[in-house]
Design a protein around this motif. Structure first.
Motif, short mmCIF file in Angstrom:
data_model
loop_
_atom_site.label_atom_id
_atom_site.label_comp_id
_atom_site.label_asym_id
_atom_site.label_seq_id
_atom_site.Cartn_x
_atom_site.Cartn_y
_atom_site.Cartn_z
N VAL A 88 -60.67 -32.98 -5.53
CA VAL A 88 -60.51 -32.36 -4.36
C VAL A 88 -61.12 -30.94 -3.91
CG1 VAL A 88 -58.27 -33.19 -3.71
CG2 VAL A 88 -58.49 -30.70 -4.93
N THR A 89 -61.92 -30.41 -2.54
CA THR A 89 -62.57 -29.46 -2.45
C THR A 89 -61.51 -28.72 -1.63
OG1 THR A 89 -64.27 -30.85 -2.29
CG2 THR A 89 -64.85 -28.76 -0.84
N THR A 90 -62.00 -27.02 -2.71
CA THR A 90 -60.59 -26.59 -1.13
C THR A 90 -61.44 -25.97 -0.46
OG1 THR A 90 -61.46 -24.31 -2.87
CG2 THR A 90 -59.31 -26.31 -3.58
N ARG A 91 -60.73 -24.65 0.89
CA ARG A 91 -61.37 -23.54 1.82
C ARG A 91 -60.67 -22.95 1.65
NH1 ARG A 91 -63.16 -28.08 5.78
NH2 ARG A 91 -64.37 -28.93 4.86
N ILE A 92 -61.20 -21.46 1.70
CA ILE A 92 -59.91 -20.01 1.75
C ILE A 92 -59.45 -19.94 2.41
CG2 ILE A 92 -60.57 -17.73 1.27
CD1 ILE A 92 -61.04 -19.57 -1.45
N ASP A 93 -58.29 -19.93 3.10
CA ASP A 93 -56.93 -19.28 3.87
C ASP A 93 -56.41 -18.13 3.81
OD1 ASP A 93 -55.13 -20.57 3.10
OD2 ASP A 93 -54.97 -22.18 4.34
N ARG A 94 -56.13 -17.70 4.43
CA ARG A 94 -55.13 -16.80 4.44
C ARG A 94 -53.16 -16.74 4.10
NH1 ARG A 94 -59.35 -12.80 4.23
NH2 ARG A 94 -60.39 -13.24 6.15
N GLY A 95 -53.39 -18.08 3.61
CA GLY A 95 -51.64 -18.86 3.63
C GLY A 95 -51.29 -18.61 2.38
#
Length: 127
Positions: A88-95
């Motif tokens: 999987v490719t991850t994306r940064i979020d604030r959660g």
């Protein structure tokens, strides 16, 4: 489940073909090819409680086990971890660290159908 019992595959083994892309619904195409998002709570897998494997709708690459699925309250299927980190490719979020997916990007294979669908080696995830 120990890491050694999880089948290891190179993500490069799973490629999108023109034939696979031509079979996508308009929503699946929007989500997987155009970075779209489906509506929360009105999608196929947000409330799926069956045991099985979630695979990439385009390539068929195994991504998540239902054993790692949880109700995040967001209206999309959410998982605590992928079967393989490099799948999987991850994306940064604030959660925080979580894997929230669009149902349109996934295909669900029930445990009873793993062998017939060519994913029998993943049955150990559900033992």
């Amino acid at each position: 489940m120990t890491e050694g019992r999880i089948p290891r595959h190179d993500p490069a083994d799973y490629r999108a073909t023109a034939d696979q892309l031509s079979r996508l619904t308009p929503m699946q195409h929007k989500v997987t090819q155009n970075d779209g998002t489906e509506p929360p709570f009105r999608n196929e897998y947000h409330d799926n409680k069956a045991e099985g494997l979630y695979v990439d709708v385009v390539s068929g690459q195994p991504l998540f086990s239902s054993r790692d699925k949880y109700d995040s309250g967001t209206g999309w299927p959410s998982f605590t971890r992928p079967i393989q980190e490099d799948a999987v490719t991850t994306r940064i979020d604030r959660g925080g660290l979580r894997y929230r997916m669009n149902s349109a990007s996934l295909r669900f294979i029930p445990v009873a159908e793993l062998e017939a669908e060519g994913y029998g080696e993943y049955r150990a995830l559900f033992a």
